[in-house]
Design an enzyme around this catalytic site. Structure first.
Site, PDB file in Angstrom:
ATOM      1  N   GLU A  99       0.922  -1.208  -0.013  1.00 40.30           N
ATOM      2  CA  GLU A  99      -0.105  -0.030  -0.013  1.00 40.30           C
ATOM      3  C   GLU A  99       0.918   1.239  -0.027  1.00 40.30           C
ATOM      4  O   GLU A  99       1.413   1.637   1.080  1.00 40.30           O
ATOM      5  CB  GLU A  99      -1.150   0.077   1.157  1.00 40.30           C
ATOM      6  CG  GLU A  99      -1.949   1.082   1.400  1.00 40.30           C
ATOM      7  CD  GLU A  99      -2.743   1.288   2.407  1.00 40.30           C
ATOM      8  OE1 GLU A  99      -3.733   1.917   2.419  1.00 40.30           O
ATOM      9  OE2 GLU A  99      -2.344   1.043   3.434  1.00 40.30           O
ATOM     10  N   HIS A 144      -6.167   5.235  -2.521  1.00 38.81           N
ATOM     11  CA  HIS A 144      -5.206   6.895  -2.148  1.00 38.81           C
ATOM     12  C   HIS A 144      -4.874   7.404  -3.616  1.00 38.81           C
ATOM     13  O   HIS A 144      -4.004   8.071  -3.901  1.00 38.81           O
ATOM     14  CB  HIS A 144      -3.829   6.410  -1.732  1.00 38.81           C
ATOM     15  CG  HIS A 144      -4.153   5.864  -0.283  1.00 38.81           C
ATOM     16  ND1 HIS A 144      -3.690   6.593   0.791  1.00 38.81           N
ATOM     17  CD2 HIS A 144      -3.748   4.632   0.148  1.00 38.81           C
ATOM     18  CE1 HIS A 144      -4.158   5.967   1.796  1.00 38.81           C
ATOM     19  NE2 HIS A 144      -3.961   4.649   1.462  1.00 38.81           N
ATOM     20  N   HIS A 180     -10.004   0.009   0.367  1.00 36.56           N
ATOM     21  CA  HIS A 180     -10.995   0.761   1.503  1.00 36.56           C
ATOM     22  C   HIS A 180     -11.751   1.698   0.565  1.00 36.56           C
ATOM     23  O   HIS A 180     -11.773   2.896   0.599  1.00 36.56           O
ATOM     24  CB  HIS A 180     -10.196   1.306   2.578  1.00 36.56           C
ATOM     25  CG  HIS A 180      -9.011   1.941   2.423  1.00 36.56           C
ATOM     26  ND1 HIS A 180      -8.809   3.141   1.479  1.00 36.56           N
ATOM     27  CD2 HIS A 180      -7.687   1.687   2.837  1.00 36.56           C
ATOM     28  CE1 HIS A 180      -7.264   3.330   1.635  1.00 36.56           C
ATOM     29  NE2 HIS A 180      -6.906   2.715   2.604  1.00 36.56           N
ATOM     30  N   HIS A 189     -14.840   4.673   9.285  1.00 32.80           N
ATOM     31  CA  HIS A 189     -14.475   4.974   8.249  1.00 32.80           C
ATOM     32  C   HIS A 189     -15.517   5.311   7.082  1.00 32.80           C
ATOM     33  O   HIS A 189     -15.432   6.126   6.322  1.00 32.80           O
ATOM     34  CB  HIS A 189     -13.604   3.738   7.603  1.00 32.80           C
ATOM     35  CG  HIS A 189     -12.244   4.035   7.972  1.00 32.80           C
ATOM     36  ND1 HIS A 189     -11.882   3.598   9.406  1.00 32.80           N
ATOM     37  CD2 HIS A 189     -11.072   4.499   7.651  1.00 32.80           C
ATOM     38  CE1 HIS A 189     -10.623   3.675   9.654  1.00 32.80           C
ATOM     39  NE2 HIS A 189     -10.007   4.490   8.500  1.00 32.80           N
ATOM     40  N   ASP A 224      -7.480  -2.991   8.008  1.00 26.91           N
ATOM     41  CA  ASP A 224      -6.687  -1.728   7.969  1.00 26.91           C
ATOM     42  C   ASP A 224      -6.153  -1.725   9.185  1.00 26.91           C
ATOM     43  O   ASP A 224      -5.846  -0.485   9.697  1.00 26.91           O
ATOM     44  CB  ASP A 224      -7.360  -0.686   7.410  1.00 26.91           C
ATOM     45  CG  ASP A 224      -6.119   0.177   6.839  1.00 26.91           C
ATOM     46  OD1 ASP A 224      -5.116  -0.031   6.980  1.00 26.91           O
ATOM     47  OD2 ASP A 224      -6.665   1.514   6.405  1.00 26.91           O
ATOM     48  N   LEU A 237      -7.418  10.147   9.857  1.00 26.81           N
ATOM     49  CA  LEU A 237      -7.856   8.635  10.290  1.00 26.81           C
ATOM     50  C   LEU A 237      -6.495   8.080   9.734  1.00 26.81           C
ATOM     51  O   LEU A 237      -5.995   8.003   8.907  1.00 26.81           O
ATOM     52  CB  LEU A 237      -9.081   8.066   9.387  1.00 26.81           C
ATOM     53  CG  LEU A 237     -10.310   8.220  10.261  1.00 26.81           C
ATOM     54  CD1 LEU A 237     -11.585   7.893   9.327  1.00 26.81           C
ATOM     55  CD2 LEU A 237     -10.485   7.647  11.583  1.00 26.81           C
TER      56      LEU A 237
END
Length: 375
Positions: A125, A189, A210, A245, A267, A300
């Site tokens: 990641e 991302h 996510h 989230h 995560d 977060l």
């Protein structure tokens, strides 16, 4: 041969009552109404039995992180997540310096211990992400996609999260798709537009990391990453179902839209399975309070979610059938990774978990061996 008896066996299609789970040594033999002569029985007193849970996105637990780059860290993570029902996972790296990433990947590559949950390989990641949507990743170390960085470790790389709009991403994704087609390529991302995201699917991206988090939001005039992912029936995605989230009202929507392409992840970071306090992720201070992990600026920073809690949360707000729910952390991630695990099928590893109606874990078996949960 051994048999787990007096339980409710959860497959990815149904719940079997009055059946027995048979296993010999490290492998599943099958599911049967009959018990062979001389078999050793394990009575679970009406509890549920399913394949062990698979977490394709976890950074750490119990005070340790994959980026610690030590066998002890992997040992401790592996042992601690057993109590959440997780029997295998992808050790997930962070955006850090090349040297630190090298050390972490080398440590995983050479890891031989089997203290707990199986380390299936690596989920990379970062660092090939968009700084605009860096989340808790350290912007200082973000770089353009570079295959040379990971080439020595391709035997363990199972998943890569990348922002397709950044320079060099198209060539990077195309190369991996051509030469390493079994690697799961995921958008994350990212600040890609709807059109950029759709184009990246043609390059080889087939998953979303996510969903909703660390990406542009769904907007009625530019639906962005989320819109493109939700529109594509064949594209899978994962979510962090910690009620922080994403709002739980989305759970039913995602279940309807993604069907058999929705996965649950944790995560989880270093503070997973621990209580409130100060922790760390990617060299940055993290404050953990009331189930939330945040950087000092409020961002977060991963989660402290446990996999059995994710299942409980998703079930509470959807009430979907248990077989469909359990598939989200067993057969579905296994198939996405191309691995023969995650099902109670003949010849598969005897990795299974026993739990109650509240998703509290009673015991865990890996390769036919029972592991203590009071670690």
């Amino acid at each position: 041969m051994k048999a787990v008896v007096n339980g409710k066996i959860v497959t990815d299609r149904e719940i079997l009552i009055g059946y027995n789970l048979l296993f010999r040594d490290s492998k599943i033999v099958g599911i049967s109404e009959d018990l062979p002569l001389g078999v050793e029985t394990i009575d679970v007193d009406g509890l549920y039995i399913s394949a062990g849970f698979i977490d394709i996105h976890i950074h750490g637990s119990n005070g340790f992180d994959v980026m610690d780059a030590t066998p002890k860290a992997l040992d401790e993570i592996s042992k601690s997540i057993l109590k959440t029902g997780t029997t295998s996972f992808l050790a997930t790296t962070m955006t850090m310096s090349k040297g630190e990433i090298d050390k972490a990947l080398s440590n995983i590559q050479n890891y031989k211990e089997k203290k707990g949950a199986r380390v299936l390989g690596v989920h990379l990641e970062g660092p090939f992400i968009n700084p605009i949507k860096k989340g808790a990743q350290n912007e200082k170390y973000i770089q353009e996609p570079n295959f040379n960085l990971i080439e020595p470790y391709m035997d363990i790389v199972k998943m890569v999260t990348v922002a397709p709009e950044v320079k060099g991403a198209k060539e990077f994704i195309g190369y991996l798709q051509k030469y390493y087609p079994k690697v799961l390529l995921s958008i994350g991302h990212s600040n890609a537009t709807y059109n950029q995201t759709k184009e990246s699917f043609r390059w080889g991206l087939s998953h979303a990391t996510h969903l909703f988090n660390a990406m542009n939001p769904l907007h009625h005039r530019e639906t962005g990453v989320v819109g493109a992912v939700l529109e594509n029936d064949n594209l899978s995605c994962d979510i962090i179902a910690d009620l922080i989230h994403i709002h739980p009202s989305l759970f039913k929507i995602l279940d309807r839209l993604k069907r058999d392409n929705l996965l649950l992840i944790t995560d989880a970071m270093r503070a997973g399975c621990l209580s409130n306090g100060t922790s760390e992720i990617g060299g940055q201070k993290v404050i953990v309070k009331d189930g939330e992990a945040r950087l000092e600026d409020g961002t977060l920073a991963g989660s402290v979610l446990k996999m059995n809690e994710a299942l409980k949360n998703f079930h509470k707000y959807t009430n979907i059938p248990l077989p469909k729910l359990i598939a989200m952390v067993t057969s579905i991630p296994a198939k996405k990774l191309g691995l023969e695990i995650g099902e109670l099928k003949e010849g598969y590893p005897a990795d299974f978990v026993i739990f109650n109606i509240d998703f509290e874990i009673d015991r865990v078996y890996i390769a036919g061996d029972s592991f203590a949960l009071n670690l």
